[in-house]
Design an enzyme around this catalytic site. Structure first.
Site, PDB file in Angstrom:
ATOM      1  N   ARG A  93       0.852  -1.197   0.000  1.00  0.00           N
ATOM      2  CA  ARG A  93       0.000   0.000   0.000  1.00  0.00           C
ATOM      3  C   ARG A  93       0.881   1.238   0.000  1.00  0.00           C
ATOM      4  NH1 ARG A  93      -3.717  -0.003   4.969  1.00  0.00           N
ATOM      5  NH2 ARG A  93      -4.565  -1.783   3.816  1.00  0.00           N
ATOM      6  N   HIS A 137       1.534  -2.214   5.635  1.00  0.00           N
ATOM      7  CA  HIS A 137       1.392  -2.578   4.223  1.00  0.00           C
ATOM      8  C   HIS A 137       2.407  -1.842   3.347  1.00  0.00           C
ATOM      9  CE1 HIS A 137      -2.329  -5.016   3.979  1.00  0.00           C
ATOM     10  NE2 HIS A 137      -2.713  -4.356   5.046  1.00  0.00           N
ATOM     11  N   ASP A 144      -3.696  -8.582   2.987  1.00  0.00           N
ATOM     12  CA  ASP A 144      -5.019  -8.914   3.500  1.00  0.00           C
ATOM     13  C   ASP A 144      -5.608  -9.955   2.561  1.00  0.00           C
ATOM     14  OD1 ASP A 144      -4.747  -6.908   5.463  1.00  0.00           O
ATOM     15  OD2 ASP A 144      -5.594  -5.407   4.124  1.00  0.00           O
ATOM     16  N   GLU A 223      -7.461  -8.479  13.326  1.00  0.00           N
ATOM     17  CA  GLU A 223      -8.041  -8.619  11.987  1.00  0.00           C
ATOM     18  C   GLU A 223      -7.759 -10.018  11.454  1.00  0.00           C
ATOM     19  OE1 GLU A 223      -7.262  -4.003  10.601  1.00  0.00           O
ATOM     20  OE2 GLU A 223      -5.836  -5.570  10.043  1.00  0.00           O
ATOM     21  N   HIS A 226      -5.423 -10.190   8.094  1.00  0.00           N
ATOM     22  CA  HIS A 226      -4.187  -9.405   7.996  1.00  0.00           C
ATOM     23  C   HIS A 226      -2.979 -10.237   8.428  1.00  0.00           C
ATOM     24  CE1 HIS A 226      -2.012  -5.416   8.617  1.00  0.00           C
ATOM     25  NE2 HIS A 226      -1.223  -6.273   9.245  1.00  0.00           N
TER      26      HIS A 226
END
Length: 248
Positions: A93, A137, A144, A223, A226
């Protein structure tokens, strides 16, 4: 207000090194390493909590550092024996995308997004507790993902609009295994070990966590989707190169 902070947007790290604008040579497209892994790159389109394509996602491609992509290929080999396939929602990301999330958190609430992604919280509660200025990320070794039946009895039509915490019968709205919440759910039910899950949802989460752990990935317990590669090559570097179309 929940006191936990979700790592997909909130990860502390050492000050970032200078990041190149072009994709470094040790980053790869996952499709070049294992084209059998499904990709549903949510931030490259509008099907995400912001309601818009996210800056830096110029192509719907999963990009990772090579060791993470190769380890993910080994996970795929294992889960395919069990008649599943991996599906990734997000990988590397860019830092500019994280910055756009921070700006999104400061804008007025969107009732539609709230209903789907954070039904039990006001948007004001997401920042700064849930959304911070750096993400793991952006180091290139976090992704994910979920599991999808390799041979589904029926092809599920994509669905949207329901709360991320809504009960799942047999499968998630996107045809993946029922995990108790959908991806990007701002809710305690998204914790990997959470109350209120069915036996099937708990079992599906366990299959995913154990397969990933067996090949060097650690799950973030807040999460279920993740994971980060142990011994990631750039633990202190935040990258900001855009995700561009892959040369096929």
């Amino acid at each position: 207000m929940f006191s936990v902070a979700f790592s997909w947007l909130c990860v502390t790290a050492s000050p970032p090194s200078a990041a190149a604008e072009a994709m470094p040579k040790d980053f790869v497209y996952l499709a070049d390493i294992d084209p059998t892994i499904q990709q549903d790159m949510r931030y490259a389109g509008a099907a995400n909590f912001t309601g818009n394509p996210v800056p830096g996602y110029d192509a719907p491609e999963c990009v990772l550092v090579r060791p993470a992509a190769e380890a993910l290929k080994r996970v795929q080999t294992e889960v395919r024996i069990k008649e599943f396939t991996l599906k990734v929602y997000d990988c590397y990301r860019p830092a500019r995308a994280v910055a756009s999330f921070v700006e999104w958190a400061k804008t007025p609430d969107d009732p539609k997004a709230k209903m789907v992604y954070y039904p039990n919280l006001p948007k004001s509660a997401l920042f700064p507790d849930y959304i911070a200025t750096r993400s793991g990320h952006s180091r290139g070794a976090t992704m994910d993902l979920t599991l999808v039946p390799l041979y589904p009895n029926e092809v599920a039509a994509p669905q949207s609009g329901g709360a991320c915490t809504a009960p799942q019968t047999g499968e998630a709205p996107d045809g993946s295994l029922a995990m108790g919440t959908t991806f990007d759910c701002f809710d305690a039910k998204a914790n990997t070990v959470a109350p209120g899950l069915t036996e099937e949802e708990r079992a599906n989460r366990t299959i995913l966590v154990e397969a990933m752990r067996a090949h060097g990935f650690e799950n973030y317990p807040k999460e279920w989707w993740h994971f980060t590669l142990d011994g990631e090559p750039y633990p202190d570097t935040i990258f900001d190169f855009p995700i561009e179309p892959r040369n096929k």
